[in-house]
Enzyme design. Structure first.
Site, PDB file in Angstrom:
ATOM      1  N   GLU A  94      19.327  48.666  82.275  1.00  0.00           N
ATOM      2  CA  GLU A  94      20.481  48.859  81.388  1.00  0.00           C
ATOM      3  C   GLU A  94      20.098  49.530  80.063  1.00  0.00           C
ATOM      4  O   GLU A  94      20.916  50.211  79.452  1.00  0.00           O
ATOM      5  CB  GLU A  94      21.185  47.534  81.109  1.00  0.00           C
ATOM      6  CG  GLU A  94      21.958  46.970  82.299  1.00  0.00           C
ATOM      7  CD  GLU A  94      21.103  46.106  83.207  1.00  0.00           C
ATOM      8  OE1 GLU A  94      19.863  46.141  83.073  1.00  0.00           O
ATOM      9  OE2 GLU A  94      21.670  45.393  84.054  1.00  0.00           O
ATOM     10  N   PHE A 131      25.908  30.470  84.465  1.00  0.00           N
ATOM     11  CA  PHE A 131      24.984  31.443  85.047  1.00  0.00           C
ATOM     12  C   PHE A 131      25.231  32.819  84.434  1.00  0.00           C
ATOM     13  O   PHE A 131      26.359  33.276  84.360  1.00  0.00           O
ATOM     14  CB  PHE A 131      25.157  31.491  86.570  1.00  0.00           C
ATOM     15  CG  PHE A 131      24.275  32.533  87.212  1.00  0.00           C
ATOM     16  CD1 PHE A 131      22.890  32.401  87.181  1.00  0.00           C
ATOM     17  CD2 PHE A 131      24.829  33.642  87.822  1.00  0.00           C
ATOM     18  CE1 PHE A 131      22.081  33.371  87.744  1.00  0.00           C
ATOM     19  CE2 PHE A 131      24.022  34.610  88.397  1.00  0.00           C
ATOM     20  CZ  PHE A 131      22.650  34.471  88.357  1.00  0.00           C
ATOM     21  N   GLN A 132      24.181  33.435  83.985  1.00  0.00           N
ATOM     22  CA  GLN A 132      24.216  34.767  83.361  1.00  0.00           C
ATOM     23  C   GLN A 132      25.139  34.823  82.147  1.00  0.00           C
ATOM     24  O   GLN A 132      25.752  35.844  81.878  1.00  0.00           O
ATOM     25  CB  GLN A 132      24.588  35.854  84.373  1.00  0.00           C
ATOM     26  CG  GLN A 132      23.461  36.093  85.383  1.00  0.00           C
ATOM     27  CD  GLN A 132      23.612  37.384  86.174  1.00  0.00           C
ATOM     28  OE1 GLN A 132      24.721  37.833  86.423  1.00  0.00           O
ATOM     29  NE2 GLN A 132      22.499  37.960  86.586  1.00  0.00           N
ATOM     30  N   LYS A 141      35.353  37.768  82.671  1.00  0.00           N
ATOM     31  CA  LYS A 141      35.628  38.175  84.044  1.00  0.00           C
ATOM     32  C   LYS A 141      37.082  37.929  84.426  1.00  0.00           C
ATOM     33  O   LYS A 141      37.713  38.763  85.084  1.00  0.00           O
ATOM     34  CB  LYS A 141      34.698  37.397  84.988  1.00  0.00           C
ATOM     35  CG  LYS A 141      34.742  37.883  86.425  1.00  0.00           C
ATOM     36  CD  LYS A 141      33.698  37.170  87.285  1.00  0.00           C
ATOM     37  CE  LYS A 141      33.715  37.746  88.697  1.00  0.00           C
ATOM     38  NZ  LYS A 141      32.702  37.099  89.552  1.00  0.00           N
ATOM     39  N   MET A 198      -0.191  57.340  68.626  1.00  0.00           N
ATOM     40  CA  MET A 198       0.098  57.149  67.209  1.00  0.00           C
ATOM     41  C   MET A 198      -0.476  55.823  66.715  1.00  0.00           C
ATOM     42  O   MET A 198      -1.005  55.733  65.605  1.00  0.00           O
ATOM     43  CB  MET A 198       1.614  57.208  66.966  1.00  0.00           C
ATOM     44  CG  MET A 198       2.002  57.182  65.507  1.00  0.00           C
ATOM     45  SD  MET A 198       1.283  58.548  64.570  1.00  0.00           S
ATOM     46  CE  MET A 198       2.572  59.789  64.676  1.00  0.00           C
TER      47      MET A 198
END
Lengths: 190, 597
Positions: B69, B131-132, B181, B496
């Protein structure tokens, strides 16, 4: 120096956390913060006391104004204002000192709002130094519990809203001259 | 010029139509002109994905499946930087949304307009550690211009419209919409002709003409004026007007990293990039000018160095849209607040024709002290990165009539790109400036290439940064063999960081040596043609091969390991306190003639 700021904001969920999150992220020092309803429904009003220098306060104001939910910010530090805070103080008492405490509270125009055999709750509303000084006195008797708000504030004697005027402009006007363009833009401009 | 008002008050009111929340998302995007969204589905965003399919079938919206993502945000970012339009990315709740954060922060720091849509657990599970579930509005707030949690489908259409409005108007930024949702499944009334009413949102502050006049007077009086121009010039599309200003009053121009190409770098008045890895003369000019005209930039520490010794001698004029940037790091003498597309054209007629011979002569002498020509004037017997970048510039200039878009990662190669590639157009370089996000190049290049399928797009990355997001090579293939060219400046180190360890930590190379896979074999696994380059004479043919090959191409440049970026202003030092390249220079065998590259 301590600065008093007022911010108006849309009463949306999470607006308090947006404001406090921004203050934390930008490393600004808030002495106190009060939120409440206003005369307009859906608009909340926050009174901040911020400790810092002028440049920091300038940033606080500008960063507050960047928040989408914040509709207006005013720096009233240099204006004549009414600022009040409130404290509830539970003082330990006994038969000997009870009347002495009551007298003191009366002098400060406080109120006794609850009395128990060995303690009482004192309520005081007033300017910060008055609240400080009563707390100081009462501490001689033993304060077992205390809660204190920060100040809420309002500018004196003006009905017209003079939003978004920087403190530099107020100072210029106090000195009897018009603000320069640079001053007008100093804390966000008009 | 950006649209100043998204409202169309004269139209007859739109008749609301019943629609599911999930569909409203896509319907609003079509109304906003969104053609491509970058995303990754998951449980909490599934209802919306289900309702996307008719829009995909009708060719209205194209969904690009990313492999992580973070890269959805970077791709939307690359798209937005290349086009100036709002980029869109989509993710599910919890890990999907938290993965977005780095990409969103990258865009927000560089003022890139993005709308991010995330799924959230159903409203009845909010706050239960379902969940999530994660507090996406809380997590994302510090890296967003604004964000929303939608718990009622009735609010959704207005929120969608506000989100695009806020992302686009004023100083662009990121707006995230977290949609539960059940809201996606619920049916509500959709219309989109709202008047935007955001009293606290002031994207285009009123311009004070007095202050514009003051600025013009100061510029007219200046004997040693200098423009320090940044990303804001590109966002306001004021490149031409800037050129007009500096040509009329003969003002040299230094740019920030994101301001590269604001005026053509081959222009005699261009001094290139200033700051930490800017040329000595660019920083010297900043420290010697009498009027510093800062335009659309925010005095980042990488450009100012030590603040209390930055341009102390100069009167500073600050043209800036975002009021909060004025006085944040540097307090200007003349703050010109407002849209540059308004203030600059308003000021131009007040600017007098001037010549600054003495000042320019002085600068010309300083320009002989150049770290870049210093190295360009040596013949190459080892493969060093500046040579590769210089050849990239030659080769892309020859390969395409339109200037190539270069998308860099972050680190040494990014600075070399700025130094050795001559940017003659604004927006030629897309790079993560403010946040400095490694892994940006490949996904952002995908976004830019999809925005301009016919333009030549090069992703330039180090071996370290490339391995942060190389999984997106799959997207190149899945999206029909996007013709992105990839150059990996492979020096076996996090270059760097290694340079800092060499200069400031006595060469203790902790955690910086990088083991890499064989990038050519890796590309082969993704069915992308690729080449190794190990010698200087192979560079030009490799670029030619890449340009001649249709579709993607990857070149693994195995460059000399310990090459540093010079000059360098040490962090916290004044910009005229430089660390210079030790002599003899990196190259051997000075030929004494201007080389062909």
């Amino acid at each position: 120096m301590k600065y008093t700021l007022i911010a108006w904001m849309r009463d949306k969920p999470g607006v308090l956390s947006r404001v406090s999150g921004m203050m934390r992220r930008r490393n600004f020092n808030i002495d106190s913060l009060q939120v409440g309803h206003t005369e307009s429904p859906g608009i909340s009003r926050m009174t901040f006391v911020v400790d810092g220098n002028e440049r920091m306060v300038d940033q606080v104001i500008k960063q507050l104004r960047k928040l989408v939910d914040v509709t207006r910010v005013e720096d009233i530090s240099e204006q004549p204002i009414v600022a009040r805070e409130m404290a509830l103080i539970r003082v330990s008492t006994n038969a000997d000192n009870r009347s002495e405490i009551v007298q003191m509270v009366n002098i400060y125009r406080g109120e006794i709002v609850d009395v128990a055999m060995d303690s009482m709750i004192v309520q005081i509303v007033g300017a910060q130094d008055r609240v400080d000084s009563l707390i100081d006195l009462l501490s001689n008797f033993g304060i077992s519990e205390m809660v204190r708000t920060g100040p809420v504030a309002m500018a004196r004697g003006r009905t017209e809203r003079t939003a978004r005027r920087s403190s530099a402009v107020w100072r210029a006007q106090a000195n009897g001259r018009d603000a320069t363009a640079t001053e007008r833009f100093k804390t966000g401009g008009v | 010029m950006p649209k100043k008002n998204g409202n169309q008050p004269d139209r007859a009111p739109e008749t609301p139509v019943p629609m599911k929340g999930g569909q409203m998302i896509w319907e609003a995007m079509v109304r906003e002109g969104v053609r491509v969204v970058y995303g990754h589905p998951g449980g909490a965003i599934l209802p919306a994905y289900d309702l996307l399919s008719p829009y995909e079938k009708e060719g209205k919206i194209h969904h690009v499946l990313v492999r992580h993502e973070q890269c959805a945000a970077h791709m939307a970012d690359g798209w937005a930087r290349a086009t100036g339009e709002v980029g869109v990315c989509v993710a599910t709740s919890g890990p999907g949304a938290t993965n977005l954060i780095t990409g969103l922060a990258t865009a927000q720091m560089d003022s890139v307009p993005i709308v991010a849509v995330t799924g959230q657990v159903p409203t009845n599970l909010l706050g239960t550690d379902a969940f999530q579930e994660s507090d996406v509005v809380g997590v994302s707030a510090p890296v967003c211009k604004h964000n929303y949690l939608v718990t009622d489908v009735a609010d959704l259409p207005l929120i969608l419209k506000e989100a695009f409005h806020i992302a686009r108007e004023g100083r662009p930024g990121v707006v995230l919409i977290d949609i539960c949702k059940d809201v996606q499944n619920a049916t509500g009334e959709f219309r989109y002709d709202f008047e935007i009413d955001l009293p606290g949102f002031e994207p285009w502050p009123n311009v004070d003409m007095d202050i514009v006049r003051t600025a013009a007077e100061l510029i007219n009086k200046a004997e040693r004026p200098l423009v320090l121009s940044g990303h804001g010039v590109q966002l306001a599309r004021m490149g031409r007007e800037l050129l007009e200003l500096v040509e009329r009053a003969e003002i040299p121009v230094v740019t920030t990293l994101l301001g590269t190409g604001n005026i053509p770098e081959s222009h005699p008045l261009s001094l290139g990039m200033g700051g930490m890895h800017g040329e000595a003369y660019a920083n010297r000019a900043v420290q010697a000018c009498d009027v510093l005209i800062a335009m659309g930039m925010r005095f980042d520490d990488r450009i100012t160095g030590r603040l209390d010794s930055f341009a102390k001698q100069a009167k500073i004029i600050h043209f800036e849209l975002d009021r909060a940037e004025v006085g944040k790091n540097v307090v200007p003498d003349v703050p010109v607040i407002g849209d540059l597309a308004e203030t600059l054209p308003a000021m131009l007629p007040m600017i007098e024709e001037r010549r600054h011979q003495i000042w320019l002569q002085e600068l010309k002498e300083w320009e002989t002290d150049s770290a870049q020509t210093d190295i360009i004037n040596y013949e190459v017997d080892e493969l060093i990165p500046p040579y590769v970048i210089r050849q990239l510039w030659h080769s892309t200039s020859n390969a395409s009539s339109e200037p190539a878009i270069i998308v860099t990662d972050v680190g040494q190669h990014q600075m070399w790109e700025c130094q050795y590639f001559t940017h003659d157009q604004p927006g030629q370089l897309l790079t993560s400036g403010g946040l400095g996000t490694m892994g940006f190049a490949l996904p952002a290049a995908i976004g830019a290439q999809m925005a301009f399928p016919d333009r030549l797009v090069w992703a330039v990355a180090g071996d370290g940064g490339f391995q942060m997001t190389l999984q997106e090579l799959a997207v190149i293939k899945q999206e029909g063999n996007l013709p992105i060219k990839i150059a990996i400046i492979n020096n076996g180190f996090l270059g760097m960081v290694r340079q800092w360890q060499q200069l400031f930590y006595e060469k203790r190379y902790t955690g910086t040596p990088v083991w890499s896979p064989d990038f050519v074999q890796l590309a082969a696994a993704y069915q992308i043609p690729a080449l190794h380059v190990t010698k200087p004479e192979e560079v030009v043919p490799a670029f030619e091969k890449a340009h001649a090959t249709p579709g993607p191409f990857l070149i693994d440049f195995r460059v000399k390991e310990e090459v540093n970026v010079y000059p360098m202003v040490a962090p916290g030092a004044a910009v005229d306190q430089l660390i210079r390249r030790p002599k003899p220079a990196v190259m051997q065998g000075y030929s004494g003639v201007q080389p062909s590259w």
